[in-house]
Every structure is written in C-alpha cells, then in structure tokens.
Design a protein around this motif. Sequence first.
Motif: not given
Length: 425
Positions: A203-204, A234-235, A402-403, A413-421
Amino acid sequence: MRAFTTFSPLRKTLLGLAMAGALGAAGQAQAGEVEVLHWWTSGGEAKAVGELRDLLEAEGHEWKDFAVAGGAGDSAMTVLKSRAMSGNPPAAAQINGPSIQEWGELGLLGNLDGVAEAGNWDELLPEVVSNMMRHDGHYVAVPVNVHRVNWLWANPEVLEDAGVEMPTTWDELFAAGETLRDAGYVPLAHGGQPWQDATIFESVVLSLGGSDFYRRAFVDLDEKTLQSDTMIEALTTFKRLRKLMDEGMPGRDWNLATGMVIDGEAAMQIMGDWAKGEFTAAGMKAGEDYVCAPVPGTKDAFTFNIDSFAMFQLGDEEAREAQKTLARLILEPEFQKTFNQIKGSIPARPDLDMSGFDSCAKRSMQDFQAARDANTLVPSMAHRMAMRSDVQGAFFDIITNYFNSSDMAAEQAAERLAQAAKLAM
Ligand code: GAL
C-alpha cells in the motif's frame, strides 16, 4: 435446512442419505462429498464459510471441512502441496491468483466449463476476474469475492479521545500517531508476520508510486523500478511505520490486531477488508463504531484480492456432482450476498443489488468500478495476485527482514528485490 448443523453426525449422515435418495429418485444428482481446503478460521471468516457449507448441505451433499489456520493461507498452501504430492488432493481448495495457473500446469485441476456456461459466468464476471479463473481457456476455479487491500481502519472513539482526525496523508498519519501514543494508545495495530508486513508495504508503494509504478514493480518485476528512488522512499516510509506499532507485534495474528482496534487498545490498522468481518462479528457498525478510509494517497486506486476455489480432478462421479454443485452455488446471488456481507468483501459479480451492504462495502464497489475505468485497479502482491509464488516468497523474506533489521538500508533492500525479480526470468 440450516438446522442440519445441530443434528448428531449419525443423524446428519442418515438424513443426507435419505435426501440423496430423494434427489436420485427425482432424476437429479446423487449426494456426494466435497472436501474443502480453506484458511478461514477467524471469527468473521468461519462464520462466512459456514454459509457455504450450509448451502451445500441443503442440496443434500456432504461438506468435509479441511481448515488450515494461518492468515493469508501460507500454511494452507504448504499442506495442499503435500496432499497433492501424495496423490490425494481435496476436491476443492482455496487457491488464489496466478497460483491457479501453476496448479493448472500440473494437470491436476478439473474442468468447470459446463457449470460456467449454464451459469453464464462469461457475462456475469468482470474480465479481470474471469481471466484468473481459467487455465488454457477452460474454467478451473470459481471466484468467491473481491477484497480491497488498501484500507485503513480506525476506532473513532479512540481518535476522538486523542483529538485526532482520520489521516488522509502520511504526514497526518505520523503526526496523529505521536498524539495517540501520548494519549496512551497503540497508534497502529499490527501482527509481525511476513504477509502482514507485505500487506502494508504494497500500500505504501501504491501510495508513493501510483498504479503504473506499482504494476511495473510487482507485475512486470522491472529491475529498474524495484531499485528506483521511489521504491527506496517507499521502503523508508514503510519502516517508519514500525514506530507506530507495539512491542507485542511479532507473530501476532491479524485478527488479534483487529481485536486491539475493536477493544480500543489501538487506534488504527492497515489491512484488507476481511478486517471488516471481525468488526461485523463483534456487532460493530461501519461508519459509527469503526471507520474505513483508503490508505493515505491511494483513494483513486484499488488493490484487489480475489478469493477463489479451484476444483481438483476427481474419479468418483457423485463427488464430481457435489463439486459442480459447490461451484454453481458460489456464484449464485444468495451466497454472494450473504457470504460477502459477513466476510467484508464485495461480490465477485457486480450485477447484484448492494443495498443490504454497509457503507464501506458500497464504497468498495464504487471504487472498484471507478478504478477499472481509470486503469488504477492493481493486483495485490501480498495476496498472491501479482506474481508467481516463488518470487512472492522471496519478496516476503526481503520485506520482512528489512522491516525487522536494524542495519539493512532501504537501498540494500531495493537491490535485493531487484535480484529476486530475476528469479522470474
Ligand atoms: C487473504 C484472503 C482473505 C482473508 C485473509 C486473512 O489472503 O484472501 O480472504 O482470509 O487472507 O486470512
């Protein structure tokens, strides 16, 4: 026929058999058993699913309950996998979103085209809903409802006591949070479980990035978007919200967090409208005893979460008949209205009269249609609507770590999200 549920199991079986005989004699379907896997075990949820059981039993079929507790169905999905692997899946299972495709690809789902044609599902359902229910062009699942995820709930007495208004921006929410804390309340009720963390986070993201950004991030899994400044912002905002929560949050179930708002211990909760099922079960009235508003900055968008039952292939003809009856009943007006009023969601078919629904549900239906027209309707990442389950699992881990970590930066955290994608490629 509701009185059935109060009979002894033996009496119930005998009555079921007698009724099956009657139906059989009339040239209709024989009674069969449907084992139904679901995760609806909170007060409001259990009451809602009881409606479906009663309707099925009223048709002379047997409902075999296979409830696996655990919000958002993470445990239920694990149990389903092991049952399917041992070659013994239930007749029907609550499976939502793109996971329906994953199960369809395994060749385990039955075909509901006949029921769909007889019930005119193509006409009744919005395309965004019916598309999810088909695999390879055939109906394999039936939708129960549409939940909206981007909601903020509050106890108005608590807000009033602390002298704050329902927030409409993040700044207002953080400011109200401080005042509420000083007044002795928990500003934001939360349960620290990965899916609940992800429910707030998405939602954020929607609020700060808008619906196109949200889709690029969670549907297209675009690496640049996932690492963008907006995602980092957002994070950061998401993590700030942690300060408004209480120390007892780790592991807490979502309905207990809603209970804190109901009891006036906490002021607000960010949660999908299944929370409304709990307010309703507690005898509270929308707009009076509790209030709903879209999460700050998301009023023109709608994050959807559609519950559905997928049907597994069965050998036994009577069981298949019972399974088809279940699928038919789910989209009939009686079930759609009663169930969704209890559950907090809106009907999966938009043609029904909404006059018996509360003000939050009416707003949800209006906003769903407006968002559909404005192309701001987005699938929930946290509730398996946006991506395949393996990528979603990886996202959950990153978001929750991250939270809860004191030393992971938003950039990391953003970098890890991109890697997971990349998993999805
Ligand atoms: C969601 C589901 C809702 C509600 C919630 C909490 O994923 O779609 O119906 O049950 O989990 O369990």
